[in-house]
Design a protein around this motif. Structure first.
Motif, short mmCIF file in Angstrom:
data_model
loop_
_atom_site.label_atom_id
_atom_site.label_comp_id
_atom_site.label_asym_id
_atom_site.label_seq_id
_atom_site.Cartn_x
_atom_site.Cartn_y
_atom_site.Cartn_z
N ALA A 244 -49.62 41.84 18.82
CA ALA A 244 -49.15 42.26 17.50
C ALA A 244 -50.25 43.05 16.77
CB ALA A 244 -48.73 41.05 16.68
N THR A 245 -51.47 42.58 16.85
CA THR A 245 -52.58 43.28 16.21
C THR A 245 -52.75 44.67 16.81
OG1 THR A 245 -53.71 41.20 15.74
CG2 THR A 245 -55.06 43.19 15.75
N ASN A 246 -52.69 44.77 18.13
CA ASN A 246 -52.82 46.08 18.79
C ASN A 246 -51.71 47.04 18.38
OD1 ASN A 246 -55.07 45.16 20.11
ND2 ASN A 246 -54.07 44.89 22.09
N LEU A 247 -50.54 46.50 18.09
CA LEU A 247 -49.40 47.32 17.71
C LEU A 247 -49.33 47.59 16.20
CD1 LEU A 247 -46.77 45.58 19.99
CD2 LEU A 247 -47.62 47.91 20.25
N GLY A 248 -50.18 46.91 15.45
CA GLY A 248 -50.20 47.12 13.99
C GLY A 248 -49.07 46.41 13.27
N TYR B 155 -38.91 49.58 11.38
CA TYR B 155 -39.20 50.18 12.68
C TYR B 155 -37.89 50.46 13.40
CZ TYR B 155 -43.81 48.31 11.68
OH TYR B 155 -45.02 48.04 11.10
N ASP B 156 -37.87 51.54 14.15
CA ASP B 156 -36.64 51.85 14.88
C ASP B 156 -36.50 50.93 16.09
OD1 ASP B 156 -38.27 52.89 16.92
OD2 ASP B 156 -37.82 54.97 16.42
N LYS B 157 -35.31 50.94 16.65
CA LYS B 157 -34.98 50.04 17.75
C LYS B 157 -35.90 50.26 18.94
CE LYS B 157 -31.03 48.53 20.46
NZ LYS B 157 -29.56 48.60 20.59
N GLN B 158 -36.20 51.50 19.26
CA GLN B 158 -37.04 51.79 20.42
C GLN B 158 -38.44 51.21 20.25
OE1 GLN B 158 -35.84 53.18 23.35
NE2 GLN B 158 -37.75 52.26 24.03
N PHE B 159 -39.00 51.31 19.05
CA PHE B 159 -40.33 50.73 18.81
C PHE B 159 -40.29 49.22 19.03
CE2 PHE B 159 -43.52 48.64 16.24
CZ PHE B 159 -44.68 49.32 16.62
N GLN C 277 -41.71 44.79 25.20
CA GLN C 277 -42.11 45.11 26.57
C GLN C 277 -43.65 45.07 26.70
OE1 GLN C 277 -40.86 48.98 27.93
NE2 GLN C 277 -41.14 48.42 30.07
N TYR C 278 -44.33 45.59 25.70
CA TYR C 278 -45.80 45.57 25.69
C TYR C 278 -46.30 44.12 25.73
CZ TYR C 278 -50.60 46.16 24.04
OH TYR C 278 -51.97 46.12 23.92
N TYR C 279 -45.69 43.27 24.93
CA TYR C 279 -46.09 41.87 24.92
C TYR C 279 -45.90 41.23 26.29
CZ TYR C 279 -45.89 36.85 24.28
OH TYR C 279 -46.06 35.50 24.44
N ILE D 200 -31.32 44.16 19.56
CA ILE D 200 -32.18 44.13 18.38
C ILE D 200 -31.52 44.96 17.29
CG2 ILE D 200 -34.37 44.93 17.45
CD1 ILE D 200 -35.76 43.96 19.79
N GLU D 201 -31.53 44.42 16.10
CA GLU D 201 -30.97 45.13 14.95
C GLU D 201 -31.73 46.42 14.75
OE1 GLU D 201 -28.72 46.20 11.95
OE2 GLU D 201 -28.37 44.27 12.88
N SER D 202 -30.99 47.52 14.64
CA SER D 202 -31.65 48.81 14.52
C SER D 202 -31.43 49.47 13.17
CB SER D 202 -31.16 49.75 15.62
OG SER D 202 -29.77 49.93 15.52
#
Length: 104
Positions: A29-33, A5-9, A15-17, A52-54
């Protein structure tokens, strides 16, 4: 095979959490897949390092790192039937030295 996954995701997922803590780590996590472990690891990495490692699969910090990875794959994939144990050890030692120089 692991997904990358890219850094932005990753940042958006954290942020969603934080915006939906009532769902819990597993629910978000489930909602985000993604797995709960993945989301937890990203959150811990951001908290501990501030970033975060990108880099994803196949992205190297330098041309030298890319070449070292290619040589390691070549060495791993070869059967070394044509290489004496002494030659194999020398090649492996040089790869380790190159890796240490890149890390330092």
């Amino acid at each position: 095979m692991a997904k990358h996954y890219d850094k932005q995701f990753k940042l958006d997922a954290i942020q969603y959490y934080h915006a939906h803590k009532n769902l819990g780590l597993q629910g978000c996590a489930t909602n985000l897949g993604i797995s709960q472990q993945t989301l937890s690891r990203w959150q811990k990495e951001l908290r501990e390092t501030g970033d975060i490692e990108s880099r994803g699969s196949g992205n190297y910090a330098s041309d030298e790192a890319k070449e070292i990875a290619r040589l390691k794959r070549e060495l791993r994939d070869s059967h070394c039937d044509y290489m004496s144990p002494k030659d194999y050890e020398e090649l492996y030692r040089r790869l380790q030295q190159d890796e240490l120089q890149l890390a330092g």
